[in-house]
Design an enzyme around this catalytic site. Structure first.
Site, short mmCIF file in Angstrom:
data_model
loop_
_atom_site.label_atom_id
_atom_site.label_comp_id
_atom_site.label_asym_id
_atom_site.label_seq_id
_atom_site.Cartn_x
_atom_site.Cartn_y
_atom_site.Cartn_z
N CYS A 178 7.90 -2.55 1.58
CA CYS A 178 7.34 -3.04 0.31
C CYS A 178 8.19 -2.46 -0.82
O CYS A 178 9.33 -2.05 -0.58
CB CYS A 178 5.86 -2.68 0.18
SG CYS A 178 5.52 -0.91 0.18
N ASN B 284 6.67 1.88 -1.08
CA ASN B 284 6.36 2.57 0.18
C ASN B 284 5.22 3.59 0.01
O ASN B 284 5.19 4.62 0.68
CB ASN B 284 7.62 3.24 0.80
CG ASN B 284 7.44 3.70 2.24
OD1 ASN B 284 8.03 4.68 2.67
ND2 ASN B 284 6.63 3.01 3.02
N CYS C 59 1.84 2.03 -0.89
CA CYS C 59 0.60 1.24 -0.75
C CYS C 59 0.65 0.32 0.47
O CYS C 59 0.04 0.61 1.50
CB CYS C 59 0.32 0.42 -2.01
SG CYS C 59 0.10 1.42 -3.50
N ARG C 60 1.38 -0.79 0.37
CA ARG C 60 1.30 -1.81 1.42
C ARG C 60 1.98 -1.44 2.72
O ARG C 60 1.39 -1.56 3.80
CB ARG C 60 1.88 -3.14 0.89
CG ARG C 60 1.04 -3.75 -0.21
CD ARG C 60 1.80 -4.84 -0.94
NE ARG C 60 2.90 -4.30 -1.70
CZ ARG C 60 3.80 -5.01 -2.35
NH1 ARG C 60 3.74 -6.33 -2.30
NH2 ARG C 60 4.76 -4.43 -3.04
N SER C 61 3.27 -1.02 2.66
CA SER C 61 3.98 -0.80 3.93
C SER C 61 3.46 0.41 4.70
O SER C 61 3.39 0.35 5.94
CB SER C 61 5.50 -0.77 3.74
OG SER C 61 5.91 0.26 2.90
N ASP D 260 0.86 -7.07 -4.28
CA ASP D 260 0.99 -5.68 -4.73
C ASP D 260 -0.35 -5.19 -5.31
O ASP D 260 -0.84 -5.77 -6.28
CB ASP D 260 2.10 -5.66 -5.81
CG ASP D 260 2.40 -4.26 -6.30
OD1 ASP D 260 1.63 -3.33 -6.00
OD2 ASP D 260 3.41 -4.11 -7.00
P1 4NP Z 1 3.77 -0.79 -2.81
O1 4NP Z 1 3.03 -0.70 -4.24
O2 4NP Z 1 5.05 -1.54 -3.06
O3 4NP Z 1 2.80 -1.54 -1.99
O4 4NP Z 1 3.98 0.64 -2.36
C1 4NP Z 1 3.65 -0.22 -5.40
C2 4NP Z 1 3.73 1.14 -5.62
C3 4NP Z 1 4.32 1.61 -6.76
C4 4NP Z 1 4.79 0.72 -7.70
C5 4NP Z 1 4.70 -0.64 -7.48
C6 4NP Z 1 4.13 -1.11 -6.32
N1 4NP Z 1 5.37 1.20 -8.91
O5 4NP Z 1 5.69 0.38 -9.78
O6 4NP Z 1 5.54 2.41 -9.07
#
Ligand code: 4NP
Length: 163
Positions: free
Chosen positions: A8, A11, A13-15, A125
């Site tokens: 993602c 790294n 939240c989703r992955s 996201d």
């Molecule tokens: P992820 O979510 O891609 O599922 O880990 C996010 C975590 C942090 C951010 C964006 C999405 N950020 O902008 O910091």
């Protein structure tokens, strides 16, 4: 042995949720010695951090533990090391394709291609989405993980003679 990488943006939240859920399914089905999983982010902002506390809490409530995971950024070596590289959304997929050598690009797929639920082609996201966003991530990840497990079981059985 098959190596699967979930990807993602951050790294956190989703992955890592996908890694924790899919690892749990591998443990339940006795496949941990045949299939290895990892996760990474296309961005570097959160490298070294544990998953977002909201992702950890939502996962924990469904019986998955994410607290031991640490964020890392995708590296070019990952395109050699992993057999299947699964992007959570199209933006992640575009970023992966941009950094991937042309002869390895066929390893990159959208994770939701393995899901039964066709309403969501991507895992959205959840970072700015509130707790409902994290529940949706888990619903989609559980669905796609089941499909991925079926796919890999068929794939491993088909290749058993050569492995
Ligand atoms: P992820 O979510 O891609 O599922 O880990 C996010 C975590 C942090 C951010 C964006 C999405 N950020 O902008 O910091």
């Amino acid at each position: 042995m098959r190596n699967v990488l979930f990807v993602c943006l951050g790294n956190i939240c989703r992955s890592p949720t996908a890694e924790g859920v899919f690892q749990h399914m591998l443990e339940q089905t006795g496949l941990t010695s045949r299939i290895r999983v990892d996760s990474a982010g296309t961005g570097a902002w959160h490298v070294g951090k544990a998953p977002d506390s909201r992702a950890q809490k939502a996962a924990y409530e469904r019986g998955y533990r994410l607290s031991h995971l640490k964020a890392r950024q995708v590296a070019v070596a990952d395109f050699d090391k992993f057999d299947l590289i699964l992007a959570m959304d199209r933006s992640n997929m575009d970023d992966l394709l941009e950094m991937c050598p042309p002869d390895k690009q066929n390893k990159i797929r959208l994770f939701m291609d393995f899901a039964e639920n066709r309403r969501f082609p991507e895992v959205p996201d959840p970072y700015y989405a509130g707790s409902k966003g994290f529940e949706l991530v888990l619903d989609l990840v559980e669905d796609a993980s089941k499909g991925l497990l079926n796919y890999l079981q068929v794939n491993i059985a088909g290749r058993a003679a050569t492995d």
